[in-house]
Motif scaffolding. Sequence first.
Motif, PDB file in Angstrom:
ATOM      1  N   ASP A 194       0.821  -1.275   0.080  1.00 26.65           N
ATOM      2  CA  ASP A 194      -0.246   0.261  -0.079  1.00 26.65           C
ATOM      3  C   ASP A 194       1.108   1.366  -0.350  1.00 26.65           C
ATOM      4  O   ASP A 194       1.924   1.416   1.028  1.00 26.65           O
ATOM      5  CB  ASP A 194      -0.956  -0.013   1.322  1.00 26.65           C
ATOM      6  CG  ASP A 194      -2.090   1.064   1.296  1.00 26.65           C
ATOM      7  OD1 ASP A 194      -2.046   1.745   0.416  1.00 26.65           O
ATOM      8  OD2 ASP A 194      -3.202   0.941   2.161  1.00 26.65           O
TER       9      ASP A 194
ATOM     10  N   GLU B  33       0.484   4.142   0.100  1.00 30.32           N
ATOM     11  CA  GLU B  33      -0.700   6.237  -0.139  1.00 30.32           C
ATOM     12  C   GLU B  33      -1.995   5.695  -0.625  1.00 30.32           C
ATOM     13  O   GLU B  33      -2.216   6.795  -1.273  1.00 30.32           O
ATOM     14  CB  GLU B  33       0.125   7.045   0.085  1.00 30.32           C
ATOM     15  CG  GLU B  33       1.124   7.923   0.773  1.00 30.32           C
ATOM     16  CD  GLU B  33       2.024   8.931  -0.223  1.00 30.32           C
ATOM     17  OE1 GLU B  33       1.298   9.461  -0.761  1.00 30.32           O
ATOM     18  OE2 GLU B  33       3.246   9.521   0.260  1.00 30.32           O
ATOM     19  N   GLY B  34      -2.508   5.059  -0.396  1.00 24.08           N
ATOM     20  CA  GLY B  34      -3.837   4.473  -0.676  1.00 24.08           C
ATOM     21  C   GLY B  34      -4.074   3.639  -2.196  1.00 24.08           C
ATOM     22  O   GLY B  34      -5.210   3.537  -2.554  1.00 24.08           O
ATOM     23  N   LYS B  35      -2.985   3.642  -2.776  1.00 23.54           N
ATOM     24  CA  LYS B  35      -2.520   2.682  -3.740  1.00 23.54           C
ATOM     25  C   LYS B  35      -2.521   1.587  -3.563  1.00 23.54           C
ATOM     26  O   LYS B  35      -1.055   1.127  -3.536  1.00 23.54           O
ATOM     27  CB  LYS B  35      -2.013   3.429  -5.010  1.00 23.54           C
ATOM     28  CG  LYS B  35      -1.776   4.426  -5.672  1.00 23.54           C
ATOM     29  CD  LYS B  35      -1.503   5.383  -6.590  1.00 23.54           C
ATOM     30  CE  LYS B  35      -2.264   6.756  -7.232  1.00 23.54           C
ATOM     31  NZ  LYS B  35      -1.620   7.538  -7.726  1.00 23.54           N
TER      32      LYS B  35
ATOM     33  N   GLU C 153     -10.672  -1.894  -2.932  1.00 24.53           N
ATOM     34  CA  GLU C 153     -11.309  -0.359  -3.459  1.00 24.53           C
ATOM     35  C   GLU C 153     -12.741  -0.581  -3.011  1.00 24.53           C
ATOM     36  O   GLU C 153     -13.022   1.158  -2.517  1.00 24.53           O
ATOM     37  CB  GLU C 153     -11.824  -0.307  -5.412  1.00 24.53           C
ATOM     38  CG  GLU C 153     -10.762  -0.462  -5.443  1.00 24.53           C
ATOM     39  CD  GLU C 153     -10.484  -0.404  -7.684  1.00 24.53           C
ATOM     40  OE1 GLU C 153     -11.437  -0.500  -8.147  1.00 24.53           O
ATOM     41  OE2 GLU C 153      -9.381   0.271  -7.929  1.00 24.53           O
ATOM     42  N   LYS C 154     -13.449  -0.671  -2.342  1.00 21.37           N
ATOM     43  CA  LYS C 154     -13.743  -1.027  -1.282  1.00 21.37           C
ATOM     44  C   LYS C 154     -14.207  -0.388  -0.158  1.00 21.37           C
ATOM     45  O   LYS C 154     -14.700   0.907   0.438  1.00 21.37           O
ATOM     46  CB  LYS C 154     -15.000  -2.205  -1.280  1.00 21.37           C
ATOM     47  CG  LYS C 154     -16.092  -2.470  -2.364  1.00 21.37           C
ATOM     48  CD  LYS C 154     -16.649  -3.506  -2.000  1.00 21.37           C
ATOM     49  CE  LYS C 154     -17.778  -3.951  -2.676  1.00 21.37           C
ATOM     50  NZ  LYS C 154     -18.288  -5.809  -2.650  1.00 21.37           N
TER      51      LYS C 154
ATOM     52  N   GLU D 230     -12.493   2.306   2.335  1.00 20.45           N
ATOM     53  CA  GLU D 230     -12.548   3.512   2.518  1.00 20.45           C
ATOM     54  C   GLU D 230     -10.602   4.528   2.449  1.00 20.45           C
ATOM     55  O   GLU D 230     -10.572   4.926   1.599  1.00 20.45           O
ATOM     56  CB  GLU D 230     -12.943   4.290   4.315  1.00 20.45           C
ATOM     57  CG  GLU D 230     -13.295   5.740   3.993  1.00 20.45           C
ATOM     58  CD  GLU D 230     -12.879   6.108   5.495  1.00 20.45           C
ATOM     59  OE1 GLU D 230     -12.544   6.607   6.071  1.00 20.45           O
ATOM     60  OE2 GLU D 230     -14.415   5.338   5.715  1.00 20.45           O
ATOM     61  N   ASP D 231     -10.050   3.263   2.720  1.00 19.24           N
ATOM     62  CA  ASP D 231      -8.684   3.838   2.384  1.00 19.24           C
ATOM     63  C   ASP D 231      -7.478   3.536   1.165  1.00 19.24           C
ATOM     64  O   ASP D 231      -6.782   3.878   0.997  1.00 19.24           O
ATOM     65  CB  ASP D 231      -7.277   3.456   3.394  1.00 19.24           C
ATOM     66  CG  ASP D 231      -7.976   3.716   5.399  1.00 19.24           C
ATOM     67  OD1 ASP D 231      -8.664   4.584   5.301  1.00 19.24           O
ATOM     68  OD2 ASP D 231      -7.490   3.468   6.357  1.00 19.24           O
ATOM     69  N   VAL D 232      -8.614   3.150   0.528  1.00 19.79           N
ATOM     70  CA  VAL D 232      -8.087   2.499  -0.624  1.00 19.79           C
ATOM     71  C   VAL D 232      -8.634   3.272  -1.907  1.00 19.79           C
ATOM     72  O   VAL D 232      -9.502   3.494  -2.386  1.00 19.79           O
ATOM     73  CB  VAL D 232      -7.508   0.834  -0.359  1.00 19.79           C
ATOM     74  CG1 VAL D 232      -7.522   0.832  -2.218  1.00 19.79           C
ATOM     75  CG2 VAL D 232      -7.485   0.670   0.588  1.00 19.79           C
ATOM     76  N   SER D 233      -7.622   3.928  -2.521  1.00 21.26           N
ATOM     77  CA  SER D 233      -7.691   5.440  -4.000  1.00 21.26           C
ATOM     78  C   SER D 233      -7.846   3.850  -5.378  1.00 21.26           C
ATOM     79  O   SER D 233      -8.933   4.574  -6.316  1.00 21.26           O
ATOM     80  CB  SER D 233      -7.061   5.900  -3.757  1.00 21.26           C
ATOM     81  OG  SER D 233      -6.035   6.074  -4.102  1.00 21.26           O
ATOM     82  N   GLU D 234      -6.931   3.359  -4.785  1.00 20.84           N
ATOM     83  CA  GLU D 234      -7.030   2.274  -6.571  1.00 20.84           C
ATOM     84  C   GLU D 234      -6.077   0.852  -5.769  1.00 20.84           C
ATOM     85  O   GLU D 234      -5.445   0.548  -5.215  1.00 20.84           O
ATOM     86  CB  GLU D 234      -6.582   2.668  -7.496  1.00 20.84           C
ATOM     87  CG  GLU D 234      -5.141   2.353  -9.173  1.00 20.84           C
ATOM     88  CD  GLU D 234      -4.529   3.267  -9.561  1.00 20.84           C
ATOM     89  OE1 GLU D 234      -4.055   2.642 -10.763  1.00 20.84           O
ATOM     90  OE2 GLU D 234      -4.879   4.274  -9.272  1.00 20.84           O
TER      91      GLU D 234
END
Length: 99
Positions: free
Chosen positions: A34, A36-38, A65-66, A68-72
């Motif tokens: 991970d 920073e969210g990717k 991706e569901k 909250e802390d994951v953007s991609e």
Amino acid sequence: MADEAALLEALKDVIDPELMINIVDLGLIYAIEDDEGKVSVDMTLTSPACPAGPQLMQQAKMALEKLEDVSEAEIKLVMAPPWSPERMTDDARDHLGIF
């Protein structure tokens, strides 16, 4: 940023339709990072010709991706080292009757 335990827990929602065991307990997840969210995941299949492969990869991406802390999420298919039943958890082996 999600921790590795939360990422793996999300991936446990992805069930192999032939074996009816989640991809984490099957030992299909080789690496997870991970940045920073990717999230990047190295994942394998029980067989290179697994017909459920594309479905499992898409479901893994969606499950991550569901969060909250994951953007991609990017799921990379790797075939080395080859998967073997030794990668499975004890619960998965018990479910399949492998001792």
